[in-house]
Scaffold this active site. Structure first.
Site: not given
Length: 452
Positions: A153, A182, A200, A202, A204, A284, A330
């Site tokens: 992000c 992580r 990911q 992802d 945005h 979400k 997101h």
């Protein structure tokens, strides 16, 4: 333990002990060692039998077992929790990205790439440091602390912030196949399902408030299209609201939650509400998919964020010439590609569909005399864009077929003297069915259809 509990084990009539493992009191390694006994119990014998059958299937088609057998991926003690993708696995991994990249391109997304390591002050500003620092990797460079990104992000936000924006540019849809890290405790690592580094898919989306509903509906529609592509038919949609640890005030949270609720209602998509399970920066929508073994998995997520634009002082120029804050949405469809890959291995039980199989076609000659014909056929199919291998071993045809089936190759092309003489092909499917006397053009049409 939350329970439920019984006051005496003699009340558990339909139970099965599943395993034992070591543990520590309150997960403290310096504390008292414990022995954990795992088991399950059901109200009726029938429910227990159903569970045992499903568990047997899950063990038989465990993605870690199939990953070794099909030579897809491995792990090594040199990097616990960090997957090594072998050539077969990397083909599938790239196909997953390629399929989604095409969808995103048609939907007007622009692909970006952001750094793997960023200054720790950025993660403090974004709020990730407060919520995730125990799971982050840090490094000192030139007396400055940096963190390996656990999420994508902030990088996308910095790209938005790199120059001014007009309302005419919105919605701005940025996508990224971002590799994140992580730190997970070794005890929770589990094949591709729980790793320390993963990719990911992802996105945005920076938009105006009146564009939220259209964007959310577009994302939900795309998620459902993706699930259909991979033969997931039973899908639950979950709306998750403000958790205990969250950024922002209740009024903004209610506004954001209402926007998601309105989008789902207007799209006529049934959903459940899970109170307190939203992200720390916004509510979400999550998608739970049921696989071929009747197990549910949470994959795709759409998260609405009214807070980070304020946090990072993001703005755009409105049609009236004033400044306004964009809304950030997101979105991830696969979630973690590694985890989704593991789910697919078990969902398909190692039998990937034709378009996704690392080797789509194996050409098998009955004797060495047909090898030139087999090699010419393979070359034509490769030139047409298919993944083809010729079995050049000296095994009898029964052995070649067995090897191809063990590798779960969807199509086997058997060529003997009769096929060479008639310039034809025998197509044998993975399930043993056969079609005889096919011309190359017949085969090509079938392959093109199966590859869609």
């Amino acid at each position: 333990c939350k329970g439920g509990h019984v006051d005496n084990t003699n009340k558990l009539k339909n139970f099965k002990l599943l395993g034992i493992s070591g543990s520590y009191w309150r997960a403290d390694r310096k504390g008292q060692p414990l022995q954990r006994i795992t088991g399950t119990a059901f109200a009726t014998p029938k429910e227990l039998r159903i569970y045992e059958k499903r568990r047997e299937e899950a063990l038989k088609y465990d993605h870690r077992k199939l990953g070794r057998e099909l030579d897809l991926f491995s792990f090594n003690e040199a990097g616990p929790g960090f997957p090594f993708f072998h050539p077969n696995g990397k083909i599938i991994f790239n196909l997953l990205i390629q399929y989604l990249r095409n969808l995103l391109d048609h939907a007007g997304y622009k692909e970006i790439s952001t750094p793997a390591m960023l200054n720790v002050e950025l993660w403090k500003q974004s709020g990730h440091y407060d919520h995730y620092r125990d799971n982050m990797y840090f490094s000192e460079i030139d007396e400055t602390t940096y963190a390996v990104k656990p999420m994508n992000c902030p990088g996308a936000i910095l790209i938005y912030k790199s120059h001014p924006h007009s309302y005419r540019e919105l919605p701005l849809r940025l996508s990224e196949f971002g590799h994140v890290h992580r730190h997970e405790l070794s005890g929770v690592l589990h094949g591709l399902f729980r790793v320390r580094s993963f990719t990911q898919d992802d996105a945005h989306v920076f938009c105006t408030p009146d564009q939220i509903e259209t964007e959310i509906i577009g994302m939900v529609t795309m998620a459902l299209e993706v699930f259909k592509k991979f033969d997931f038919k039973d899908i639950r949609v979950i709306l998750s609201t403000k958790p205990d640890k969250a950024m922002g005030d209740d009024a903004l949270w209610e506004k954001a939650t209402a926007a998601l609720r309105d989008a789902l209602n207007h799209a006529k998509i049934p959903y459940e509400v899970h109170e307190g399970e939203g992200a720390f920066y916004g509510p979400k929508i999550d998608f739970l998919i049921k696989d071929s073994m009747d197990r549910s998995w949470q994959c795709s997520t759409v998260q609405l964020d009214f807070f980070q634009a304020e946090n990072f002082d993001l703005w755009y120029v409105t049609n009236e010439g004033t400044k306004a804050r964009p809304v950030i949405i997101h979105r991830a469809l696969y979630g973690s590609l590694e985890r989704f890959f593991g789910i697919l291995i078990e969902h398909y039980k190692g039998k990937f569909p034709f378009w996704l199989a690392p080797t789509q076609i194996k050409v098998l000659s009955i004797t060495d005399e047909q090898m030139p014909y087999a090699q010419e056929l393979a070359k034509k199919l490769k030139d047409a864009g298919f993944r083809v291998v010729v079995d050049e071993s000296s095994d009898p045809i029964s052995g070649k077929i067995k090897n191809a089936q063990l590798q779960q190759t969807p199509w086997m092309l058997v060529v003997g003297a009769k096929e060479v003489e008639g310039n034809t092909i025998t197509l044998r499917y993975r399930d043993g069915k056969q079609e005889h006397g096919l011309t190359y053009d017949d085969l090509l049409r079938k392959a093109q259809e199966a590859n869609r």
